[in-house]
Write a protein that holds these residues in place. Structure first.
Motif, mmCIF file in Angstrom:
data_model
loop_
_atom_site.group_PDB
_atom_site.id
_atom_site.type_symbol
_atom_site.label_atom_id
_atom_site.label_comp_id
_atom_site.label_asym_id
_atom_site.label_seq_id
_atom_site.Cartn_x
_atom_site.Cartn_y
_atom_site.Cartn_z
ATOM 1 N N SER A 48 -81.324 129.118 12.028
ATOM 2 C CA SER A 48 -80.802 127.790 11.592
ATOM 3 C C SER A 48 -79.397 127.863 11.353
ATOM 4 N N LEU A 49 -78.544 129.184 11.336
ATOM 5 C CA LEU A 49 -77.308 129.219 11.176
ATOM 6 C C LEU A 49 -76.378 128.613 12.257
ATOM 7 N N PHE A 50 -77.449 128.855 13.655
ATOM 8 C CA PHE A 50 -76.683 128.381 14.806
ATOM 9 C C PHE A 50 -76.522 126.972 15.105
ATOM 10 N N ASP A 51 -77.354 125.929 14.269
ATOM 11 C CA ASP A 51 -77.002 124.741 14.186
ATOM 12 C C ASP A 51 -75.695 124.133 13.599
ATOM 13 N N TYR A 52 -75.005 125.090 12.886
ATOM 14 C CA TYR A 52 -73.664 124.865 12.241
ATOM 15 C C TYR A 52 -72.640 125.683 13.074
ATOM 16 N N PHE A 53 -73.016 126.312 14.253
ATOM 17 C CA PHE A 53 -72.093 126.966 15.132
ATOM 18 C C PHE A 53 -71.664 125.995 16.366
ATOM 19 N N SER A 54 -71.217 125.045 16.160
ATOM 20 C CA SER A 54 -70.956 124.109 17.106
ATOM 21 C C SER A 54 -69.395 123.546 17.174
ATOM 22 N N ILE A 55 -69.226 122.820 18.246
ATOM 23 C CA ILE A 55 -67.675 122.231 18.322
ATOM 24 C C ILE A 55 -67.566 121.170 17.095
ATOM 25 N N LEU A 56 -68.747 120.303 16.908
ATOM 26 C CA LEU A 56 -68.551 119.270 15.984
ATOM 27 C C LEU A 56 -68.349 119.796 14.624
ATOM 28 N N TYR A 57 -69.214 120.712 14.042
ATOM 29 C CA TYR A 57 -69.162 121.287 12.923
ATOM 30 C C TYR A 57 -67.781 121.959 12.816
ATOM 31 N N MET A 58 -67.223 123.022 13.781
ATOM 32 C CA MET A 58 -65.988 123.300 13.814
ATOM 33 C C MET A 58 -64.666 122.487 13.458
ATOM 34 N N PHE A 59 -64.876 121.282 14.148
ATOM 35 C CA PHE A 59 -64.052 120.098 13.859
ATOM 36 C C PHE A 59 -64.021 119.432 12.781
ATOM 37 N N ALA A 60 -65.042 119.351 11.869
ATOM 38 C CA ALA A 60 -65.234 118.979 10.638
ATOM 39 C C ALA A 60 -64.544 120.076 9.699
ATOM 40 N N PHE A 61 -64.953 121.359 9.980
ATOM 41 C CA PHE A 61 -64.302 122.534 9.277
ATOM 42 C C PHE A 61 -62.958 122.434 9.017
ATOM 43 N N PHE A 62 -62.381 122.248 10.464
ATOM 44 C CA PHE A 62 -60.932 122.478 10.590
ATOM 45 C C PHE A 62 -60.284 120.951 9.956
ATOM 46 N N ILE A 63 -60.896 119.863 10.020
ATOM 47 C CA ILE A 63 -60.198 118.703 9.254
ATOM 48 C C ILE A 63 -60.226 118.913 7.771
ATOM 49 N N VAL A 64 -61.166 119.573 7.342
ATOM 50 C CA VAL A 64 -61.220 119.801 5.762
ATOM 51 C C VAL A 64 -60.173 120.874 5.428
ATOM 52 N N SER A 65 -60.315 121.689 5.960
ATOM 53 C CA SER A 65 -59.552 123.312 5.850
ATOM 54 C C SER A 65 -58.144 123.364 5.939
ATOM 55 N N VAL A 66 -57.780 122.569 7.115
ATOM 56 C CA VAL A 66 -56.141 122.578 7.217
ATOM 57 C C VAL A 66 -55.338 121.887 6.201
ATOM 58 N N PRO A 67 -55.740 120.704 5.791
ATOM 59 C CA PRO A 67 -55.084 120.313 4.541
ATOM 60 C C PRO A 67 -55.081 121.076 3.444
ATOM 61 N N LEU A 68 -56.165 121.787 3.001
ATOM 62 C CA LEU A 68 -56.208 122.775 2.122
ATOM 63 C C LEU A 68 -55.133 123.878 2.196
ATOM 64 N N PHE A 69 -55.118 124.278 3.442
ATOM 65 C CA PHE A 69 -54.041 125.460 3.871
ATOM 66 C C PHE A 69 -52.872 124.994 3.831
ATOM 67 N N ILE A 70 -52.603 123.657 4.057
ATOM 68 C CA ILE A 70 -51.048 123.334 3.963
ATOM 69 C C ILE A 70 -50.800 123.099 2.373
ATOM 70 N N LEU A 71 -51.717 122.251 1.787
ATOM 71 C CA LEU A 71 -51.309 121.970 0.282
ATOM 72 C C LEU A 71 -51.420 123.137 -0.628
ATOM 73 N N VAL A 72 -52.189 124.088 -0.467
ATOM 74 C CA VAL A 72 -52.298 125.122 -1.582
ATOM 75 C C VAL A 72 -51.612 126.607 -0.854
ATOM 76 N N ALA A 73 -52.315 126.802 0.416
ATOM 77 C CA ALA A 73 -51.738 128.193 0.941
ATOM 78 C C ALA A 73 -50.381 128.366 1.179
ATOM 79 N N ILE A 74 -49.694 127.279 1.681
ATOM 80 C CA ILE A 74 -48.248 127.380 1.850
ATOM 81 C C ILE A 74 -47.328 127.482 0.790
#
Length: 140
Positions: free
Chosen positions: A43-69
């Motif tokens: 079932s993990l491979f259901d999340y290993f897709s381009i759409l899930y990666m895009f959603a993960f990217f959209i959520v995590s980039v602002p967190l990296f920019i606002l918190v990590a930098i």
């Protein structure tokens, strides 16, 4: 000022590269673990897709920019020798504070507390490795 701007641009590039690195390493390790342990569930491979990666990217980039930098700028003012240790500790501390805040607000802990903390530590490590890689490429 020019050196500060170059470091800031390196951090922004690292904030863009880190989610991709985090996505593939974290889900790769989880996928290998799920394949090697019974019950063999794919079932993990259901999340290993381009759409899930895009959603993960959209959520995590602002967190990296606002918190990590900003946190990385503060850490680098203290020391730059042990980034691969200090960045994961800082992100793990941030994750633990978020889980504590969640506990205070909702009066319950998430079921995946350990997994969440490991994910936060991994995010800090991916950010540190991204910055180190970008600086090595920039210097050569």
């Amino acid at each position: 000022m020019k050196e500060f701007m170059q470091k800031f641009v390196n951090r922004i590039l690292a904030a863009i590269i880190s989610p991709i690195l985090l996505y593939f390493t974290y889900f790769g390790v989880v996928a290998i673990y799920n394949l090697l342990t019974p019950p063999w569930d794919n079932s993990l491979f259901d999340y290993f897709s381009i759409l899930y990666m895009f959603a993960f990217f959209i959520v995590s980039v602002p967190l990296f920019i606002l918190v990590a930098i900003p946190v990385s700028i503060l850490i680098d003012r203290v020391t730059t020798k042990f980034r691969w240790i200090t960045y994961p500790i800082a992100s793990g501390t941030f994750g633990a504070l978020l889980l504590l805040f969640n506990f205070i607000i909702n009066d319950r802990l998430d079921m995946f507390v350990f997994g969440s903390i490991v994910l936060y530590f991994s995010a800090g490590l991916s950010f540190a490795l991204s910055i180190i890689f970008i600086e090595k490429v920039h210097l050569s």
